[in-house]
Write a protein that holds these residues in place. Structure first.
Motif, PDB file in Angstrom:
ATOM      1  N   TYR B  35      37.223   6.129 -37.929  1.00  0.00           N
ATOM      2  CA  TYR B  35      37.771   4.793 -37.649  1.00  0.00           C
ATOM      3  C   TYR B  35      37.785   4.544 -36.142  1.00  0.00           C
ATOM      4  O   TYR B  35      37.548   3.433 -35.680  1.00  0.00           O
ATOM      5  CB  TYR B  35      39.174   4.635 -38.245  1.00  0.00           C
ATOM      6  N   ILE B 399      48.395   8.231 -45.121  1.00  0.00           N
ATOM      7  CA  ILE B 399      47.217   8.255 -45.998  1.00  0.00           C
ATOM      8  C   ILE B 399      45.977   7.945 -45.152  1.00  0.00           C
ATOM      9  O   ILE B 399      46.102   7.756 -43.944  1.00  0.00           O
ATOM     10  CB  ILE B 399      47.370   7.216 -47.129  1.00  0.00           C
ATOM     11  N   ALA B 401      44.316   5.291 -44.933  1.00  0.00           N
ATOM     12  CA  ALA B 401      44.445   3.968 -44.308  1.00  0.00           C
ATOM     13  C   ALA B 401      45.315   3.990 -43.058  1.00  0.00           C
ATOM     14  O   ALA B 401      45.118   3.181 -42.151  1.00  0.00           O
ATOM     15  CB  ALA B 401      45.026   2.981 -45.308  1.00  0.00           C
ATOM     16  N   LEU B 404      43.538   3.850 -39.822  1.00  0.00           N
ATOM     17  CA  LEU B 404      42.938   2.582 -39.395  1.00  0.00           C
ATOM     18  C   LEU B 404      43.755   1.979 -38.260  1.00  0.00           C
ATOM     19  O   LEU B 404      43.230   1.567 -37.219  1.00  0.00           O
ATOM     20  CB  LEU B 404      42.947   1.652 -40.603  1.00  0.00           C
ATOM     21  N   TYR B 405      45.064   1.961 -38.444  1.00  0.00           N
ATOM     22  CA  TYR B 405      45.953   1.351 -37.456  1.00  0.00           C
ATOM     23  C   TYR B 405      46.175   2.295 -36.287  1.00  0.00           C
ATOM     24  O   TYR B 405      46.340   1.876 -35.143  1.00  0.00           O
ATOM     25  CB  TYR B 405      47.270   0.947 -38.128  1.00  0.00           C
TER      26      TYR B 405
END
Lengths: 197, 482
Positions: B35, B399, B401, B404-405
């Motif tokens: 990412y 997780i 995801a 991503l941030y």
């Protein structure tokens, strides 16, 4: 607004990242270059895109019927709704989404940076969007247990959060505004304060 | 409106305006690494990125951590592959930071170094008997069944009794419980490692106990995984009704977290259903045991250094302010017999020479991804050009995801620093890395090498009705890559 659209077109032309993600997206297999959608006077005829779509549709019987009507062959157009994305830079991006398409797919077709790691399998929360108006949030179908399970883990979860891949465009959602959560942008700056659940 | 536009536009073209490309090296090819690469590629037109990994195979825990019966979670690999194949990005596997090259050498070669190598070690309990055989960290067991080349020869004890104890109630605990209890006919069509499938086919484990220090409201597992395990056919879930009573502090925790509330409701439903199921001689059981903490591991004399059980202390919850409750021992003990223990109490990152490290938290001290120079000193002094992302930055939680941030934040810090002029001088980048690796005779595995491994695994898998048959030794992986 025009500067807006021109700059977006400019940045898209320069972008090098392949768009093959569309091929595997949501088992719909649509590849659409949507330049034509932004600039009505663009030299790239919309018809060209449509006939490619038609060809894909004819080859692939798995397409849903709502996509079959985006063809201009019959002279009719599927109803499209207006959707406004607010990205992490605070930029508003206005797109048109055919009724029946899910929001994640619509975002990808318009080069909006919304991740879809599990490609609509309800196994991640990367397509998390925040519905900015409660009125529109209430018009959506209730999330399933499976969607709620994933939302539980979403970054920056709010009371009006949904997974983009589960939001299907319908006429009542015309004008819906969706914010993409960001680690670096404070939504409160714009007057919109997400309530922690 | 234009105010918001100006900044990203300027930054987008900043590095193309400068006289040399931006050379970036990302250490670690899991979700955090990919990412980060994805976002840097999008934000900097002149960036060239090299992703290195000590394994010949990319994708980190998506390949070696996600359970074999969770294939949808592995779909993320598709997006990561696209990034690796981008013309401004290269993957180099079988390159180990610390052995093949030093952090200081990387910082000389690249303008920006992002460490995203995760957490390859474990938290310890620090209780007597922890080194008895038959006790493993869940990470070792997961790597064993997922064919990680460092753990293919683990040979866990699965035939000594019918009971295994798992300490911890997070998703990793549930993963290992599921793999121990799922009928092997179901596992046979997944990408589980062959040696693990054979061993599980001969396993005598039929009862698994998931032990948590605190109560159902504090359990670290998540709804999807709980729903899945409750729904497995012929797997009987056992939960004590008395463990489900909640305190006012519990109510408050549930009020503030919809996730906790939903999990508690699922556990209550499972407890009610469990009471009505009939006993079956060969049944497989999953017991959720709350309010117990391990005091020491037990050993039968004749077993010669092998675990035979766990001595557990009953706990109660005590509020420590700001809605948090901790487990406190009551002085009451009981034994639970078993022949295998898996510790699923958390991962821990591994420090490397030349890298500031906070040993208490097990992370690299940082501010929004910028590595802090002295962990005990001022937070405002950061190492130029050195960043972290993922578990190494935040600790081993979250997780896929979440990265991503995490990457968004780190890449924003990088962008700000570039604007401030951190990357003025020219650097050797990939060219320098390749020269250095050649000099040291490091057999790097490029993305095309991974594609050969991938093709071979898929081809072997198709012969056995599996999505892939993983290559599980260093020799086999490196041979297939060349």
């Amino acid at each position: 607004m025009l500067f807006h659209k021109l700059s977006r077109l400019g940045s898209r032309i320069v972008k090098e990242l392949p768009r093959e993600r569309h091929f595997s997206m949501c088992r719909m297999r649509i590849l659409q270059r949507s330049y034509g959608q932004y600039l009505p006077s663009s030299p790239m005829p919309q018809r060209q895109t449509m006939s490619f779509q038609e060809a894909l549709f004819l080859k692939n019987p798995k397409f849903s019927t709502s996509f079959s009507t985006t063809s201009e062959k019959s002279g009719e157009e599927t109803e499209k709704i207006n959707v406004i994305f607010v990205d992490k830079d605070g930029e508003e991006i206005h797109i048109k989404v055919p009724v029946g398409m899910n929001i994640l797919e619509a975002a990808h077709e318009n080069d909006i940076e919304l991740e879809g790691a599990c490609e609509c399998s309800l196994a991640c929360s990367t397509c998390h969007v925040i519905v900015m108006d409660t009125e529109y949030y209430n018009k959506l179908e209730e999330p399933t247990d499976e969607e709620n399970d994933m939302l539980d883990l979403a970054f920056g979860l709010t009371e009006t959060s949904r997974l983009g891949c589960q939001v299907i465009a319908k006429p009542e959602l015309d004008g819906i505004r969706l914010a993409i959560p960001s680690a670096t942008r404070n939504f409160a700056v714009d007057g919109f304060v997400p309530k922690p659940h | 409106m234009s105010r918001y536009l100006a900044r990203p536009l300027v930054s987008r073209y900043l590095s193309s305006v400068s006289s040399h490309p931006l050379h970036v090296c990302i250490v670690g090819s899991g979700p955090a690494g990919f990412y980060t690469a994805d976002k840097i590629l999008k934000a900097h037109e002149g960036a060239r990125i090299d992703i290195i990994d000590r394994l010949p195979t990319p994708f980190g825990l998506v390949r070696s951590g996600v359970a074999p019966d969770h294939p949808e979670t592995k779909i993320a690999i598709n997006q990561f592959s696209r990034v690796a194949q981008h013309e401004r990005c290269s993957f180099y596997g079988n390159v180990k930071l610390g052995s093949d090259l030093l952090l200081s050498e990387l910082r000389d070669l690249y303008h920006v170094v992002v460490l995203a190598y995760g957490a390859e070690s474990d938290k310890d309990l620090g209780i007597p008997g922890e080194s008895l055989s038959g006790i493993y960290s869940a990470r070792e067991f997961v790597w064993w069944y997922n064919g990680h080349p460092d753990y293919s020869s683990l040979k866990p004890y699965l035939k000594r009794s019918d009971t295994a104890v798992i300490l911890g109630q997070g998703n990793v605990a549930l993963d290992v419980a599921r793999i121990l209890l799922r009928p092997t006919t179901e596992l046979a069509s997944t990408d589980i490692a062959r040696h693990a499938l054979s061993a599980l086919e001969e396993s005598s484990i039929r009862k698994v106990y998931l032990i948590g220090r605190r109560g159902p409201v504090q359990a670290a597992l998540t709804a999807k995984e709980l729903r899945e395990v409750v729904g497995i056919k012929n797997l009987h879930i056992r939960i004590k009704e008395t463990d489900l009573s909640v305190t006012p502090a519990d109510e408050e925790e549930m009020k503030n977290s919809r996730a906790r509330k939903r999990i508690y409701e699922l556990l209550s439903k499972a407890a009610a259903a469990a009471g009505t199921s009939e006993a079956d001689p060969d049944q497989r059981e999953l017991h959720f045991v709350f309010f117990r903490q391990p005091d020491r591991f037990l050993e039968l004399d004749e077993r010669m250094g092998h675990v035979s059980g766990v001595n557990l202390e009953k706990t109660i919850l005590e509020s420590v302010g700001s809605g948090k409750q901790i487990a406190v021992g009551t002085g009451e003990f009981e034994d639970l017999n078993c022949s295998m223990v898996l510790k699923a109490i958390g991962y821990k990152s591994v420090p490397i020479n030349g890298l500031p490290f906070d040993h208490k938290k097990g992370v690299v001290p940082n501010v929004k991804g910028r590595v802090v120079s002295h962990p005990l000193g001022s937070l405002s002094q950061t190492e130029p050009g050195l960043y972290v992302c993922g578990w190494l930055k935040r600790g081993p939680v979250g997780i896929i995801a979440t990265n991503l941030y995490c990457a968004e934040e780190t890449v924003e810090s990088i962008r700000e620093d570039i604007e401030e002029g951190v990357c003025k001088s020219a650097k050797a980048g990939s060219k320098g890395l390749i020269e250095l690796l050649e000099k040291r005779e490091v057999k790097k595995v490029e993305y095309s090498g991974w594609e050969k491994i991938d093709a071979k695994e898929k081809q072997m898998g198709s012969e056995r009705n599996k999505p892939r048959e993983k290559l599980v030794t260093w020799d086999d992986l490196l041979a297939a890559a060349n």
